[in-house]
Design a protein around this motif. Structure first.
Motif, short mmCIF file in Angstrom:
data_model
loop_
_atom_site.label_atom_id
_atom_site.label_comp_id
_atom_site.label_asym_id
_atom_site.label_seq_id
_atom_site.Cartn_x
_atom_site.Cartn_y
_atom_site.Cartn_z
N MET A 21 -5.29 -7.99 -9.10
CA MET A 21 -5.54 -7.93 -7.93
C MET A 21 -6.99 -8.69 -7.85
SD MET A 21 -5.46 -3.77 -7.08
CE MET A 21 -6.02 -4.06 -5.63
N GLY A 33 -6.57 -11.41 -5.34
CA GLY A 33 -7.25 -10.87 -4.16
C GLY A 33 -8.45 -11.22 -3.63
N ARG A 51 -9.20 -1.54 -0.32
CA ARG A 51 -10.23 -2.23 -0.65
C ARG A 51 -10.82 -1.95 -2.18
NH1 ARG A 51 -12.00 -6.78 1.21
NH2 ARG A 51 -14.24 -6.59 0.59
N SER A 73 -9.03 -1.44 -6.83
CA SER A 73 -9.58 -2.02 -8.03
C SER A 73 -10.14 -0.91 -8.81
CB SER A 73 -10.04 -3.22 -7.72
OG SER A 73 -10.62 -3.86 -8.98
N VAL A 80 -2.51 -4.64 -13.53
CA VAL A 80 -2.62 -4.84 -12.18
C VAL A 80 -3.69 -4.81 -11.47
CG1 VAL A 80 -1.84 -3.58 -10.02
CG2 VAL A 80 -0.40 -3.43 -12.03
N ARG A 81 -5.04 -4.33 -12.16
CA ARG A 81 -6.12 -4.44 -11.55
C ARG A 81 -6.71 -5.82 -11.73
NH1 ARG A 81 -11.18 -4.53 -13.93
NH2 ARG A 81 -12.68 -3.92 -12.72
N HIS A 99 2.64 -13.79 -10.17
CA HIS A 99 2.17 -12.28 -9.80
C HIS A 99 2.53 -11.85 -8.16
CE1 HIS A 99 0.82 -11.74 -13.66
NE2 HIS A 99 0.30 -13.27 -13.60
N THR A 146 3.99 -8.88 -8.04
CA THR A 146 3.14 -7.55 -8.12
C THR A 146 2.49 -7.34 -6.70
OG1 THR A 146 2.52 -8.12 -10.08
CG2 THR A 146 1.26 -6.62 -9.28
N LYS A 147 1.87 -8.31 -6.11
CA LYS A 147 1.34 -7.94 -4.71
C LYS A 147 2.60 -7.61 -3.80
CE LYS A 147 -1.54 -10.47 -1.77
NZ LYS A 147 -2.40 -11.64 -1.59
N LEU A 200 -1.50 -0.77 -2.12
CA LEU A 200 -2.71 -0.77 -3.20
C LEU A 200 -3.24 -2.36 -2.95
CD1 LEU A 200 -3.62 0.20 -5.78
CD2 LEU A 200 -1.95 -1.10 -7.04
N TRP A 201 -2.66 -3.32 -2.37
CA TRP A 201 -3.31 -4.42 -2.13
C TRP A 201 -4.28 -4.20 -0.92
CZ3 TRP A 201 -3.93 -8.68 -5.02
CH2 TRP A 201 -3.06 -8.62 -6.34
#
Length: 182
Positions: free
Chosen positions: A61, A65, A15, A18, A57-58, A1, A4-5, A11-12
């Motif tokens: 994260m 994340g 904060r 999510s 994606v959530r 992943h 994706t990051k 998006l990352w």
């Protein structure tokens, strides 16, 4: 992943991303449920696929994340919304003679998804694992041709085939437990 990051850097860094993705996935899921109630199968499935992608994606994260792991109620709510929308679409796509078989196939598909999500998956089948996004894509392709029922049958057949193949490979090689992901 990590892809994706790398693909979604803003998006990352945010904060609250999510939470935004959770809200978007639930809003898109509810919109998909509403369009399913009006009988627009392709539009409903597009919205459900978008909601499922946002939820994916959530979850990525939360996994990679700094977001703390807590109870993931938006994912559970989206699963219930998706199952309800697929049931509504199965009812809308059926006539009197096919309503029973279509509902049985939809329940079977739901049970296969639940069963495939609870067990471990053989690494050789990890790429082909049945999940809700794949089922929604199969249904979307069939609905775009006006054949939602055939998509339902195809998704259930594929899900059942992967379930049987996974169990077969698990029973065939009990000494090769290193190939299993838990």
């Amino acid at each position: 992943h990590p892809l994706t990051k790398l693909s979604l850097p803003r998006l990352w860094r945010n904060r609250a991303a999510s939470q935004y993705l959770g809200i978007f996935s639930l809003a898109a899921g509810l919109a998909g449920l509403l369009t399913a109630a009006f009988g627009y199968s392709a539009a409903s499935l597009v919205l459900l696929v978008m909601a499922s992608a946002a939820q994916f994606v959530r979850n990525a994260m939360a996994q990679f994340g700094d977001v703390g792991r807590m109870r993931d109620w938006p994912a559970l709510a989206l699963d219930l919304i998706t199952a309800s929308a697929v049931a509504i679409l199965a009812i809308k796509a059926s006539d009197v003679t096919t309503l029973g078989p279509n509902l049985v196939i939809a329940v079977l598909l739901l049970l296969h998804l639940v069963l495939s999500g609870t067990g471990s998956v053989d690494r050789r089948l990890a790429l082909f694992r049945t999940d809700s996004r794949l089922v929604l894509l199969i249904l979307l392709i069939a609905a775009s041709f006006g054949q939602f029922s055939y998509g339902l049958y195809g998704a259930a057949l594929y899900s059942g085939l992967m379930l049987v193949l996974d169990r077969y490979l698990a029973n065939k090689s009990p000494g090769r437990s290193a190939l299993r992901n838990d």
